[in-house]
Scaffold this motif. Structure first.
Motif, short mmCIF file in Angstrom:
data_model
loop_
_atom_site.label_atom_id
_atom_site.label_comp_id
_atom_site.label_asym_id
_atom_site.label_seq_id
_atom_site.Cartn_x
_atom_site.Cartn_y
_atom_site.Cartn_z
N GLU A 155 -14.58 9.08 -7.17
CA GLU A 155 -15.31 8.49 -8.30
C GLU A 155 -16.18 9.52 -9.00
O GLU A 155 -16.09 9.72 -10.22
N LYS A 156 -17.02 10.22 -8.23
CA LYS A 156 -18.00 11.11 -8.84
C LYS A 156 -17.39 12.44 -9.29
O LYS A 156 -17.84 13.02 -10.27
N GLY A 157 -16.38 12.91 -8.56
CA GLY A 157 -15.81 14.21 -8.86
C GLY A 157 -14.67 14.19 -9.84
O GLY A 157 -14.25 15.24 -10.34
N LEU A 158 -14.16 12.98 -10.16
CA LEU A 158 -13.03 12.94 -11.10
C LEU A 158 -13.13 11.77 -12.08
O LEU A 158 -13.19 11.97 -13.28
N SER A 160 -15.45 9.73 -12.98
CA SER A 160 -16.61 9.73 -13.87
C SER A 160 -16.53 10.81 -14.93
O SER A 160 -17.28 10.78 -15.92
N GLN A 161 -15.60 11.77 -14.75
CA GLN A 161 -15.49 12.88 -15.70
C GLN A 161 -14.23 12.80 -16.56
O GLN A 161 -13.90 13.76 -17.26
N TYR A 392 -2.85 19.57 -18.81
CA TYR A 392 -3.48 19.39 -17.51
C TYR A 392 -4.97 19.57 -17.68
O TYR A 392 -5.43 20.62 -18.17
N GLN A 393 -5.73 18.54 -17.32
CA GLN A 393 -7.17 18.56 -17.47
C GLN A 393 -7.83 18.84 -16.11
O GLN A 393 -7.75 18.03 -15.20
N VAL A 394 -8.47 19.99 -16.00
CA VAL A 394 -9.20 20.34 -14.78
C VAL A 394 -10.48 19.52 -14.71
O VAL A 394 -11.21 19.40 -15.70
N ALA A 395 -10.74 18.93 -13.56
CA ALA A 395 -11.93 18.09 -13.39
C ALA A 395 -13.19 18.90 -13.66
O ALA A 395 -13.37 19.99 -13.11
N GLY A 396 -14.04 18.38 -14.52
CA GLY A 396 -15.32 19.00 -14.78
C GLY A 396 -15.30 20.17 -15.73
O GLY A 396 -16.34 20.79 -15.98
N GLU A 397 -14.13 20.51 -16.29
CA GLU A 397 -14.01 21.64 -17.22
C GLU A 397 -13.66 21.13 -18.62
O GLU A 397 -13.26 19.98 -18.80
#
Length: 525
Positions: A155-158, A160-161, A392-397
């Motif tokens: 949830e928090k690492g992906l 939510s972003q 491709y979407q990198v998490a948090g980038e």
């Protein structure tokens, strides 16, 4: 009278005999959204409906008739221009699970016993005059949560972003929603619903009921939460087919699992595609890749039968996850593919990355870069008519982060070195063109290599060299990347900082660039 006596005799003398019955009903436009067929609501003609193997079209009044049994799921194949209703968790409502005896007695609860087959099974659809032929979809590989901590990481690492825009209409998770603990299906659902999009789910090998002796029963708990593990739907000029491609128990030795399809599943695909225009894009979503080079991971005859079924469709794409790496495969005639153009199979990187391993970031979330150097993240497929592009979407980038450039931070002036410049273009394959230049100089082609990503190697062995334990869990050992390029690093330049610029032309003809710096210093005497 004779027929009645015969049926009575058969029912008495042959225990367990099932007299053939039919499921009937109407697929209708639900104008008021109450889920019921009201007198002022009309049926929708030419809508495909399936019992998991056979597929029929509704008549001009929206009525259908399908053969039923004592254990089957009837589902509606959504036509373009309509939406499924969704429940409070954003899961599409498009099926009825008929199971009068309920699921077998299993460790994880399956479907409860249903009543007798209803006289009418009506299904609502919602008209969507604004549905676009140009749209996008989110694609998640392997959330694979093994415990509540990992649910929180997901949830928090992906989730939510997630970068969401109005062009993204829905999402698909490509299996391994959880990690063997099927009690985590509901926590997974509660996280995924926060994306606020209709969400489709694929069965993975870690989503199975392992205490069964027949493959047909391995998805009983999945059915309870998500419905059928084989189904289809349409958006624009794209036809999506979702499939369970895990044979469990493995028919070779009744141990473990094997990639492949049952005969009824292949019949479903064939019957379904009879009602799909040949120029539409066919997108298949399943869990285990169609082919892996280092192992007998998929039953060859099933892949070949699938290719045979698809031979008249020039526009196809298949999606998988499972491996916790990212890879592009292109099947051609040597591989049994019948089409003029190769079949593109995209093995999608995972939202759990390397199984939630690695150092914890500032938010307490594992970095979890995959073994081939792909950061954890998710795919976005952009559809235009019957064509597509993939990001491709990198998490948090940012969305512009397409590649990782590695080079020495400092090199000695005029000294030869075996160090080099490496580029890991996460969505790449050997078919892509990758070039680089130094300080606005001329462009040079980089060499495609199958090697270990040095950025990831450095990350892993930092764990083995540390004098103090890190928080988190050591990542998996590196494997060779299928999207890596190398070039020599120039040292015969002026002292100081130099800029490496990398340019990628991808399989869709798009250009991406990124820069990186290194320093040249004099060699100590």
């Amino acid at each position: 009278m004779k027929i009645f006596k015969l049926i009575t005799y058969l029912l008495i003398t042959i225990p367990g005999l099932v007299i053939a019955q039919n499921a009937t009903g109407t697929i209708f436009e639900d104008k008021n959204g109450n889920g019921k067929l009201d007198s002022n609501e009309a049926g929708i003609p030419n809508v495909a409906v399936t019992n998991g193997e056979n597929v029929v079209l509704t008549d001009k009044k929206g009525k259908y008739k399908l053969q039923a049994s004592n254990d089957f799921i009837i589902s509606v194949i959504k036509p373009s221009g309509y939406d499924y209703p969704v429940n409070e968790n954003n899961l599409p409502l498009f099926y009825y699970n008929h199971k009068p005896k309920g699921s077998p007695d299993l460790k994880y609860e399956g479907v409860e016993a249903t009543s007798d087959l209803p006289r009418k099974l009506d299904f609502p659809l919602i008209k969507n005059d604004d549905e676009k032929e140009n749209f996008s979809a989110l694609i998640f590989g392997d959330p694979q949560v093994y415990n509540e901590d990992q649910v929180s990481y997901f949830e928090k690492g992906l989730v939510s972003q997630v970068n969401k825009n109005e062009n993204i209409l829905f999402g698909i998770s490509l299996g391994d929603l959880v990690g063997n603990n099927l009690d985590l299906f509901n926590p997974y659902i509660q996280v995924i619903k926060k994306i606020e999009l209709p969400w489709y789910n694929v069965l993975g090998n870690h989503d199975l009921n392992f205490d069964v002796d027949r493959d047909e029963h391995s998805d009983e708990t999945f059915e309870k939460f998500f419905g059928p593990s084989n189904y289809a739907f349409n958006y624009g000029k794209v036809h999506f087919i979702v499939l369970d491609d895990i044979l469990y128990p493995d028919p070779r030795d009744n141990k473990g699992y094997w990639g492949g399809f049952r005969e009824d599943q292949l019949n479903f695909i064939e019957n379904d595609l009879k009602h799909v225009p040949k120029d539409h894009l066919i997108v298949l979503s399943f869990h285990i890749p169609l082919s892996e080079p280092n192992g007998d991971a998929f039953r060859n005859e099933d892949r070949q039968r699938l290719f045979e079924i698809l031979k008249d469709f020039p526009n196809t794409l298949s999606l998988s996850a499972h491996t916790h790496i990212q890879k592009q495969d292109f099947f051609n005639k040597d591989d049994g593919w019948h089409g003029e153009n190769p079949h593109h199979h995209f093995n999608v990187g995972t939202t759990s990355g390397d199984w939630y391993s690695g150092k914890l970031n500032d938010n307490g979330i594992p970095v979890s870069t995959m073994r081939d150097g792909t950061p954890k993240g998710y795919a976005v497929i952009n559809f235009k008519d019957n064509k597509y592009t993939i990001d491709y979407q990198v998490a948090g980038e940012s969305k512009d982060y397409k590649m990782q450039i590695f080079s020495p931070r400092v090199v000695a002036k005029d000294q030869n070195t075996k160090a080099g410049i490496y580029v890991n273009y996460f969505m790449g394959s050997e078919n892509d063109k990758v070039e680089y230049r130094i300080d606005d100089g001329s462009w040079s082609v980089m060499k495609y290599v199958e090697d270990y990503d040095p950025s990831y190697v450095a990350m892993v062995y930092e764990w083995d060299l540390t004098e103090e334990l890190f928080s988190g869990r050591r990542p998996s050992n590196p494997i060779k990347s299928k999207h890596l390029w190398r070039a020599k690093i120039p040292t015969k330049l002026a002292e100081g900082v130099h800029t490496i610029e990398v340019k990628v032309e991808d399989m869709f003809g798009r250009i991406f660039t990124q820069t990186h710096e290194y320093r040249i210093v004099p060699q100590d005497k």
